[in-house]
Design an enzyme around this catalytic site. Structure first.
Site, PDB file in Angstrom:
ATOM      1  N   ASP A 416       0.804  -1.908   0.270  1.00 34.59           N
ATOM      2  CA  ASP A 416      -0.072   0.235  -0.086  1.00 34.59           C
ATOM      3  C   ASP A 416       0.845   0.897   0.110  1.00 34.59           C
ATOM      4  O   ASP A 416       1.904   1.086   0.054  1.00 34.59           O
ATOM      5  CB  ASP A 416      -1.000  -0.058   1.202  1.00 34.59           C
ATOM      6  CG  ASP A 416      -1.996   0.448   1.028  1.00 34.59           C
ATOM      7  OD1 ASP A 416      -2.370   1.336  -0.181  1.00 34.59           O
ATOM      8  OD2 ASP A 416      -2.853   0.378   2.030  1.00 34.59           O
ATOM      9  N   GLU A 419       2.620   7.125  -2.474  1.00 33.84           N
ATOM     10  CA  GLU A 419       2.282   7.817  -3.321  1.00 33.84           C
ATOM     11  C   GLU A 419       2.946   9.660  -2.131  1.00 33.84           C
ATOM     12  O   GLU A 419       3.248  10.703  -3.376  1.00 33.84           O
ATOM     13  CB  GLU A 419       0.910   8.579  -3.384  1.00 33.84           C
ATOM     14  CG  GLU A 419       0.211   6.869  -3.939  1.00 33.84           C
ATOM     15  CD  GLU A 419      -1.056   6.193  -2.924  1.00 33.84           C
ATOM     16  OE1 GLU A 419      -0.858   4.888  -3.691  1.00 33.84           O
ATOM     17  OE2 GLU A 419       0.277   6.503  -2.035  1.00 33.84           O
ATOM     18  N   ASP A 483      -8.942   3.528  -3.101  1.00 32.02           N
ATOM     19  CA  ASP A 483     -10.524   4.211  -1.972  1.00 32.02           C
ATOM     20  C   ASP A 483     -11.095   4.911  -2.896  1.00 32.02           C
ATOM     21  O   ASP A 483     -11.434   5.520  -3.374  1.00 32.02           O
ATOM     22  CB  ASP A 483      -9.075   5.428  -0.909  1.00 32.02           C
ATOM     23  CG  ASP A 483      -8.058   3.961  -0.275  1.00 32.02           C
ATOM     24  OD1 ASP A 483      -8.168   3.405  -0.909  1.00 32.02           O
ATOM     25  OD2 ASP A 483      -7.743   5.056  -0.189  1.00 32.02           O
TER      26      ASP A 483
END
Length: 679
Positions: A416, A419, A483
């Site tokens: 995950d 970024e 998400d």
């Protein structure tokens, strides 16, 4: 980024210089070099006090032409650079007898440059012009208070559609959009993207990659409505044109250059079930979910532990929370005894309370600031630092920490984040430019984890579940859409993102069934189940609520069972399509425009897709069950109700939650498998 103020003027604070004409051309070994001053040279005095733009053509692979536009040649070549794969090719380079033009040919692709008159280059496929760089296309822009920029504009034809540029959740056709290649954690309902790829695909059958890992800015028929503009900061711009043919052939050439996905394990195509994010769970919860799925005859292949398998404030220390999982090896053994694989959540952010923080800081394995301090932030985990994957020793250290989890019995990792990578005041171990490391970091993170799994589990058994990526990231599959909200609108956003990503060279893609934020309405959940189990990979996951179907209603249980079993029956077909992805780069989930480029009705479609070459899927995005979709020419059969339909037309159907628009080509293997025929 826009530099002009309409057609005639430039923006305030911008000085824009363009090549006026080619002054001379050089044929060097394997390259054609054009020198183009920014004004016409009419006398010797005109050679003084003005820039010259140098444009160099090379051939990294057959049917591919690389173009470098350069102002100051002495400017530093910034790291990191995309890892691109070359193939020996001897280009044909000729200058016409009358000196009017020069041609540079790689395979069937030719760049034809005018050597007299205004700047002009055509890119031709088998003699037909695909796109052009014209008199106002190239620009060297000096912007007040900023570094200079170099831009190029390639012409758009009438009716031409542009796709790709990574996983973007806005309109699937990119014409009219401004797109910044800059990885960000922005969710699925914004113009930001987790996976930015500076590659676009044209409906005319060519592709363009901007070979710069930094912030590439695209204006797709927006600043100049007749061209796609791309610009980068610095003194040079390098891009590659990928030759024509069908869009899938262009994808094949592009992934030959940027890399193709390896084979994924067969078990990865089954149903994944997650604990969800902030929910309360322990060993009893986990086993109750797994056993509940088995009791309801819902096939499950992977169980995923999200963030709180570790203690809060300690992410990522890779230590199981002893309060909830006192015997992790015992629990994983129980899951393996039930025939499941195990995935756990990780990320490259190291909290200050993690034991790894002090160790990584001492050894120099965490990103540093210019004064030598460890770079830290409180955004996400308190005082967290960032693993410096530009340091091979740091990468090996991180992999070593994951080895203990593999020893516990973990089979896969959800990689995950990646970024929120800083660009100001930081120093990377290998001297990488922070502006370009920002996007590239995701590939280094995913590569480190994927290669560890491949080393430990063997080729064909490695899989990550990654959120962030950039060009070439398809080599470390697979990726999910990030998400999203738990609504029909978010479901459609997710699909657009997936189709854009698979138009950018990525072979596999997934999404959170039911959405991530919030709890979906039971009907939304059931509709998403059908979509999710007719996707490349299928995972049940949420934020603050569970996604086991019996918490919605008993009908959701039936829907989950039916579509999981349908995907199981289709598995031989899916595996065959996956082999195409590893061999040619053809994505498992693909837009209608990719599969049917000759059909103009398919070019704008973004609410339906092809699953492999023979199965058309049109998810339902309304409570009413109504769905409008297009069947291309040919004979089609509905996989569930058996309806036979002639293609070449739009259909309007209403389905209950046990169905959706899903048709296979008549006589296809997929149809036989769906009906329970032999594999």
């Amino acid at each position: 980024m826009k530099f002009t103020n309409g057609y005639w003027l430039v923006r305030d604070g911008v000085t824009l210089q363009r090549p006026a004409e080619v002054h001379d051309a050089e044929i060097r070994e394997g390259s054609l070099v054009l020198h183009a001053p920014v004004t016409r040279i009419l006398s010797r005095g005109d050679t003084l006090n003005k820039p010259v733009i140098t444009i160099t053509f090379t051939a990294p692979r057959p049917d591919v032409i690389a173009v470098q536009i350069e102002h100051f040649a002495g400017a530093k070549q910034s790291l990191p650079r995309y890892e691109l794969f070359s193939e020996q090719v001897t280009p044909q380079i000729t200058i016409s007898e009358d000196g009017q033009s020069a041609e540079f040919t790689s395979g069937r692709l030719t760049a034809r440059a005018a050597l007299r008159g205004p700047w002009h280059v055509d890119y031709l496929w088998d003699g037909e012009v695909l796109t052009s760089s014209t008199a106002r296309s190239i620009g060297y822009a000096q912007v007040e208070g900023e570094d200079p920029y170099v831009h190029e504009q390639l012409s758009l034809d009438v009716g031409e559609h542009i796709y790709g540029l990574g996983e973007r959740f806005g309109a699937f056709v990119k014409n009219g959009q401004s797109v910044d290649i800059w990885n960000a954690d922005g969710g699925t309902n914004s113009e930001q993207a987790y996976k930015n790829v500076p590659f676009y695909l044209s409906s005319r059958g060519y592709g363009v990659l901007v070979d710069d890992a930094g912030p590439v800015s695209f204006e797709v028929g927006s600043e100049n409505v007749s061209a796609t503009q791309f610009s980068v900061p610095g003194e040079r711009l390098r891009y590659e044109v990928f030759g024509g043919g069908t869009p899938l052939e262009v994808i094949e050439r592009y992934t030959g250059r940027s890399g193709r996905p390896p084979a994924l394990p067969e078990w990865s195509y089954g149903l994944w079930l997650s604990t969800s994010f902030t929910t309360d769970y322990d060993e009893e919860t986990v086993l109750s979910f797994v056993d509940g799925m088995a009791e309801r005859d819902i096939p499950l292949t992977v169980f995923h532990f999200d963030c709180f398998w570790m203690r809060g404030f300690h992410w990522s220390d890779f230590v199981w929370d002893p309060a909830t999982f006192p015997d992790p090896r015992g629990l994983l053994a129980k899951l393996h005894e039930r025939g499941l694989k195990v995935c756990v959540w990780i990320n490259p952010y190291i909290a200050q309370r993690s034991a790894l923080f002090a160790e990584g800081a001492e050894k120099g394995y965490l990103l540093r600031t210019e004064d030598g301090s460890v770079w830290q932030t409180d955004l996400w985990q308190a005082g967290m630092g960032l693993v410096d994957f530009t340091n091979p020793e740091a990468t090996a250290w991180y992999q070593e920490k994951l080895e203990a989890l593999l020893d516990d019995g973990v089979d896969a990792f959800k990689t995950d984040f990646g970024e929120r990578i800083p660009t100001d005041g930081v120093v990377w171990h290998d001297g990488s430019d922070p502006l370009r490391e920002h996007n590239y970091y995701a590939s280094q993170f995913n590569q480190a984890v994927f290669e560890l799994l491949e080393r430990r589990r063997g080729a064909g058994e490695a899989v990550v579940f990654a959120r962030s990526a950039t060009a070439g990231g398809q080599r470390f599959p697979l990726h999910w859409g990030g998400d999203c909200e738990s609504t029909y609108v978010a479901m459609a956003q997710s699909l657009r993102g997936g189709l854009s990503l698979t138009s950018s060279g990525f072979g596999f893609w997934s999404h959170d069934i039911g959405g991530f934020e919030g709890t979906p309405d039971p009907t939304v959940f059931k509709r998403w189940v059908a979509f999710g189990l007719l996707s490349s990979h299928s995972r049940l996951h949420g934020s603050n609520s569970y996604r086991v179907p019996w918490l919605f209603d008993e009908e959701a249980v039936d829907v989950m069972r039916e579509f999981t079993q349908l995907k199981q029956r289709l598995l031989p077909y899916l595996l065959s399509a996956a082999e195409d992805a590893t061999r040619t780069g053809a994505p498992l989930m693909r837009s209608m425009a990719l599969q049917f480029p000759e059909d103009p009705a398919c070019r704008p479609l973004d609410t339906q897709y092809m699953l492999g070459p023979d199965v058309l899927v049109a998810p339902v995005f309304r409570d009413s069950g109504r769905v409008e979709f297009y069947l291309p020419a040919g004979d089609w059969v509905h996989l569930i109700d058996g309806e036979e339909a002639r293609g070449g037309r739009f259909l309007d159907r209403t389905y209950d939650v046990h169905s959706l628009g899903v048709f296979a080509r008549a006589g296809s293997r997929a149809l036989e498998l769906a009906r329970g025929g032999a594999a």
